[in-house]
Scaffold this motif. Structure first.
Motif, mmCIF file in Angstrom:
data_model
loop_
_atom_site.group_PDB
_atom_site.id
_atom_site.type_symbol
_atom_site.label_atom_id
_atom_site.label_comp_id
_atom_site.label_asym_id
_atom_site.label_seq_id
_atom_site.Cartn_x
_atom_site.Cartn_y
_atom_site.Cartn_z
ATOM 1 N N LEU A 1 -13.376 72.049 14.081
ATOM 2 C CA LEU A 1 -12.240 72.885 14.468
ATOM 3 C C LEU A 1 -10.959 72.065 14.541
ATOM 4 O O LEU A 1 -9.895 72.504 14.073
ATOM 5 C CB LEU A 1 -12.521 73.545 15.816
ATOM 6 C CG LEU A 1 -13.605 74.632 15.840
ATOM 7 C CD1 LEU A 1 -13.952 75.008 17.274
ATOM 8 C CD2 LEU A 1 -13.175 75.864 15.056
ATOM 9 N N LEU A 2 -11.034 70.864 15.107
ATOM 10 C CA LEU A 2 -9.845 70.018 15.219
ATOM 11 C C LEU A 2 -9.388 69.492 13.865
ATOM 12 O O LEU A 2 -8.181 69.327 13.626
ATOM 13 C CB LEU A 2 -10.136 68.851 16.166
ATOM 14 C CG LEU A 2 -10.384 69.230 17.632
ATOM 15 C CD1 LEU A 2 -10.861 68.016 18.429
ATOM 16 C CD2 LEU A 2 -9.131 69.826 18.270
ATOM 17 N N PRO B 1 -1.626 74.406 14.344
ATOM 18 C CA PRO B 1 -1.273 72.979 14.209
ATOM 19 C C PRO B 1 -2.131 72.041 15.045
ATOM 20 O O PRO B 1 -2.226 70.855 14.739
ATOM 21 C CB PRO B 1 0.196 72.934 14.652
ATOM 22 C CG PRO B 1 0.389 74.167 15.474
ATOM 23 C CD PRO B 1 -0.519 75.199 14.886
ATOM 24 N N ASP B 2 -2.773 72.547 16.093
ATOM 25 C CA ASP B 2 -3.602 71.702 16.964
ATOM 26 C C ASP B 2 -5.093 71.895 16.713
ATOM 27 O O ASP B 2 -5.921 71.441 17.511
ATOM 28 C CB ASP B 2 -3.291 72.000 18.434
ATOM 29 C CG ASP B 2 -1.858 71.646 18.794
ATOM 30 O OD1 ASP B 2 -1.396 70.574 18.362
ATOM 31 O OD2 ASP B 2 -1.207 72.444 19.491
ATOM 32 N N GLY B 3 -5.421 72.541 15.611
ATOM 33 C CA GLY B 3 -6.816 72.789 15.285
ATOM 34 C C GLY B 3 -7.120 74.269 15.278
ATOM 35 O O GLY B 3 -6.461 75.071 15.958
ATOM 36 N N LEU B 4 -8.128 74.646 14.529
ATOM 37 C CA LEU B 4 -8.450 76.052 14.333
ATOM 38 C C LEU B 4 -8.823 76.718 15.658
ATOM 39 O O LEU B 4 -9.694 76.246 16.390
ATOM 40 C CB LEU B 4 -9.613 76.166 13.346
ATOM 41 C CG LEU B 4 -10.007 77.570 12.888
ATOM 42 C CD1 LEU B 4 -8.841 78.241 12.163
ATOM 43 C CD2 LEU B 4 -11.222 77.507 11.964
ATOM 44 N N GLY B 5 -8.138 77.824 15.971
ATOM 45 C CA GLY B 5 -8.433 78.578 17.180
ATOM 46 C C GLY B 5 -8.125 77.846 18.464
ATOM 47 O O GLY B 5 -8.719 78.150 19.501
ATOM 48 N N ASN B 6 -7.164 76.925 18.422
ATOM 49 C CA ASN B 6 -6.926 76.030 19.566
ATOM 50 C C ASN B 6 -5.530 76.191 20.160
ATOM 51 O O ASN B 6 -4.958 75.242 20.689
ATOM 52 C CB ASN B 6 -7.142 74.574 19.139
ATOM 53 C CG ASN B 6 -7.233 73.624 20.315
ATOM 54 O OD1 ASN B 6 -7.686 74.001 21.390
ATOM 55 N ND2 ASN B 6 -6.796 72.394 20.116
ATOM 56 N N THR B 7 -4.990 77.373 20.119
ATOM 57 C CA THR B 7 -3.642 77.588 20.633
ATOM 58 C C THR B 7 -3.528 77.222 22.106
ATOM 59 O O THR B 7 -2.511 76.672 22.556
ATOM 60 C CB THR B 7 -3.223 79.057 20.422
ATOM 61 O OG1 THR B 7 -3.224 79.346 19.018
ATOM 62 C CG2 THR B 7 -1.825 79.312 20.994
ATOM 63 N N THR C 1 -12.228 64.525 20.960
ATOM 64 C CA THR C 1 -10.972 64.432 20.217
ATOM 65 C C THR C 1 -11.247 63.715 18.900
ATOM 66 O O THR C 1 -12.340 63.203 18.659
ATOM 67 C CB THR C 1 -9.906 63.660 21.013
ATOM 68 O OG1 THR C 1 -10.404 62.349 21.313
ATOM 69 C CG2 THR C 1 -9.558 64.384 22.304
ATOM 70 N N LEU C 2 -10.238 63.677 18.054
ATOM 71 C CA LEU C 2 -10.331 62.924 16.800
ATOM 72 C C LEU C 2 -9.865 61.504 17.062
ATOM 73 O O LEU C 2 -8.749 61.285 17.562
ATOM 74 C CB LEU C 2 -9.477 63.579 15.721
ATOM 75 C CG LEU C 2 -9.827 65.028 15.373
ATOM 76 C CD1 LEU C 2 -8.879 65.563 14.299
ATOM 77 C CD2 LEU C 2 -11.270 65.154 14.914
ATOM 78 N N ASP C 3 -10.721 60.538 16.756
ATOM 79 C CA ASP C 3 -10.392 59.147 17.032
ATOM 80 C C ASP C 3 -9.238 58.681 16.148
ATOM 81 O O ASP C 3 -9.184 58.982 14.952
ATOM 82 C CB ASP C 3 -11.621 58.264 16.805
ATOM 83 C CG ASP C 3 -11.425 56.881 17.367
ATOM 84 O OD1 ASP C 3 -11.492 56.729 18.594
ATOM 85 O OD2 ASP C 3 -11.187 55.943 16.584
ATOM 86 N N GLY C 4 -8.344 57.936 16.757
ATOM 87 C CA GLY C 4 -7.163 57.507 16.030
ATOM 88 C C GLY C 4 -7.370 56.318 15.121
ATOM 89 O O GLY C 4 -6.516 56.016 14.277
ATOM 90 N N ALA C 5 -8.508 55.637 15.251
ATOM 91 C CA ALA C 5 -8.709 54.404 14.484
ATOM 92 C C ALA C 5 -9.885 54.478 13.519
ATOM 93 O O ALA C 5 -9.763 54.084 12.360
ATOM 94 C CB ALA C 5 -8.903 53.234 15.454
ATOM 95 N N GLN C 6 -11.019 54.965 13.979
ATOM 96 C CA GLN C 6 -12.226 54.898 13.156
ATOM 97 C C GLN C 6 -12.397 56.146 12.300
ATOM 98 O O GLN C 6 -12.166 57.269 12.763
ATOM 99 C CB GLN C 6 -13.471 54.706 14.029
ATOM 100 C CG GLN C 6 -14.723 54.384 13.228
ATOM 101 C CD GLN C 6 -15.818 53.802 14.087
ATOM 102 O OE1 GLN C 6 -15.633 53.575 15.273
ATOM 103 N NE2 GLN C 6 -16.962 53.555 13.500
ATOM 104 N N ARG C 7 -12.830 55.927 11.067
ATOM 105 C CA ARG C 7 -13.028 57.041 10.133
ATOM 106 C C ARG C 7 -14.433 56.985 9.544
ATOM 107 O O ARG C 7 -15.065 55.934 9.500
ATOM 108 C CB ARG C 7 -11.965 57.010 9.022
ATOM 109 C CG ARG C 7 -10.574 57.266 9.579
ATOM 110 C CD ARG C 7 -9.480 57.299 8.540
ATOM 111 N NE ARG C 7 -8.196 57.645 9.162
ATOM 112 C CZ ARG C 7 -7.686 58.864 9.203
ATOM 113 N NH1 ARG C 7 -8.333 59.868 8.602
ATOM 114 N NH2 ARG C 7 -6.538 59.107 9.803
#
Length: 516
Positions: free
Chosen positions: A275-276, A284-290, A395-401
């Motif tokens: 979703l994110l 803009p903040d992820g699907l269904g995440n208003t 959350t989505l990690d800012g460093a690792q992919r």
């Protein structure tokens, strides 16, 4: 069977307890379904029964990040959860404990009251509404002690727990309500009490969607199961409806499947992550995440382990891994110093798992002597209600992919003080249980990786308070349903699989009767 669907399809993402159940119910009703599963299809005969080999074979080993003050962030920062990546999902490695939530647990906010640091909420449905679906789920899973299905013969590990519980005054002790065949049923044999439940039941006596729901769905000719296909994004149209799922096929190539209706059943961590990842101009903040609830209120269960050396042989490894439970502590009693309750489940661990989870850093002659008494050991697992907290989140990690270049899930948990209080209460009760039978040398541990992941897209009556309505339909995306443990507003004290299946059955009934 591979069916090419040209028109927008009903797409289910994830083939575990909820996804597999939905696929079977929808295809049985004549609906054509595309079922996307990130893992491969591994049939029962190919499973390993060595702990470490089985873990590598079945587990979701894609990178994740654990942060916060909880144990996983300290000792297992890359492995905050233990779930399966294969057709059938975590129904392959669950232990079959099929317990109903209690009525008061679905009204936690009303019953427990305001709890500092917690985001308690009542479920938008009550026990009476869920109860008929529990009945259906128990029949479909073959839950012992229901629908005239006999219970299993008790193994020694459960006999120890039952005898100790009786000496300590507990009243509700049972080896019933297990979704492992006690006798041949539903085309599957009865359990042989081999003791390899977590590594996958090689004879399929244990219920899984791989053994039951998916073959039935395939037999209808309406299922297009695509294994090794990981969803990476959901596209929306100008009206904010889901219009396509973008996924990586087994060769890593991007594919696009048009969507008429979308059901996410990816486990609470990966559902929130998907979703994110699916941000857009509309979201803009992820699907269904208003309203910012996607990924929040993440819960596991409060777990702890206790093992003791008993006066005589137990041979806990012979039989079902979790063969029965003491239910007396699953009440809300503020005098204990915490909200909610917990279960005490008889537990067996293989030597390598016991060494990792209970041994910790206690290597040396003392622990070697404890392990040398393996045939005399008995074990108990605490499974307790964890308070939802808005800061405990995915959350989505800012460093690792990941291997596709996408941000991995960051699983952040700062435990509520009630977690430690509950564990301390359990340790006292476990010591008393073992001591009542002459048990000694009690050792404790805490599993760092969560097997129950809940609450990241919770149900709510109002869109401001959650992600979906009371049927798991997105408040904001009209053709999107969430179908897994993400829906739970609170964790309850019970193992979640039966409730997940009951909610999926109820969701399918609603979809077929009210939506289409």
């Amino acid at each position: 069977m591979h069916v090419d669907f040209d028109e927008p399809a009903i797409v289910v993402i994830g083939s575990g307890a909820s996804g597999g159940t939905l696929a079977e119910r929808l295809t049985a009703a004549g609906k054509r379904v595309v079922l996307l599963e990130a893992g491969e299809r591994i049939e029962a005969g190919a499973w390993h029964q060595d702990d470490l080999k089985a873990y590598t074979q079945l587990s979701w080993l894609d990178p994740r990040v654990a942060s916060g003050s909880y144990l996983a962030a300290q000792i297992a920062p890359a492995m905050p959860a233990w779930i399966v990546k294969a057709v059938g999902g975590s129904t392959l490695h669950w232990n079959g404990l099929a317990y109903r939530a209690r009525a008061h647990e679905l009204r936690a906010h009303s019953v427990y009251g305001a709890v500092d640091g917690a985001s308690l909420a009542d479920w938008p449905l009550d026990f009476e509404e869920l109860e008929p679906w529990y009945e259906v789920a128990e029949q479909r899973l073959g839950v012992t002690g229901t629908h005239d299905i006999p219970v299993h013969a008790p193994n020694n590990n459960f006999k120890v727990l039952r005898a100790a519980a009786e000496r300590c005054g507990y009243q509700r002790v049972s080896n019933s309500h297990i979704a492992i065949n006690s006798v041949a049923r539903d085309g599957r044999p009865g359990c042989l009490q081999m003791g390899f439940c977590n590594q996958g039941c090689k004879i399929n006596a244990k219920w899984s969607t791989l053994a039951s729901e998916i073959p039935r769905a395939e037999a209808t000719g309406n299922l297009d199961l695509r294994s090794g296909c990981q969803a990476v994004r959901v596209e929306v149209d100008q009206k904010g409806k889901a219009q396509a799922v973008i996924y990586r096929d087994p060769k890593g190539a991007l594919q696009r499947q048009r969507v008429g209706w979308l059901f996410m059943a990816c486990n609470a961590i990966e559902t929130a992550r998907l979703l994110l990842l699916s941000d857009s101009a509309a979201f803009p903040d992820g699907l269904g995440n208003t309203h910012g609830h996607v990924g929040r209120h993440y819960m596991r269960h409060v777990n702890a382990l206790a093992f003791a050396r008993m006066p005589g042989p137990v041979n806990m490894h012979r039989g079902i891994v979790t063969p029965g439970t003491v239910f007396d502590e699953d009440v809300h009693d503020p005098a204990r110093g915490f909200a909610g309750g917990y279960l005490m489940e008889a537990l067996a661990l293989a030597p390598v798992s016991l060494a990792m989870l209970v041994g910790g850093n206690a290597w040396g002659e003392d622990f070697a002597d404890f392990m040398a008494s393996y045939d005399h050991l008995a074990g108990i697992l605490m499974n307790g209600e964890e308070m939802p907290r808005p800061g405990n989140r995915i959350t989505l990690d800012g460093a690792q992919r990941d291997k596709f270049g996408l941000p991995v899930a960051n699983v952040h948990v700062d435990e509520h003080s009630y977690c430690d209080r509950m564990r301390e209460h359990f340790r006292g009760r476990a010591k008393a249980l073992f001591a009542s039978l002459g048990g000694e040398d009690v050792r404790f541990g805490i599993p760092p990786s969560a097997t129950h992941n809940l609450g990241t897209a919770r149900m709510s009556l109002r869109s401001q308070d959650g992600v979906t309505d009371r049927y798991g339909r997105s408040h904001e995306v009209s053709n999107l349903f969430i179908a897994d443990g993400s829906l739970f507003p609170t964790s309850t004290a019970e193992n979640p699989t039966l409730t997940i299946v009951a909610l999926a059955l109820r969701q399918a009934h609603f979809f077929l009767g009210e939506v289409t």
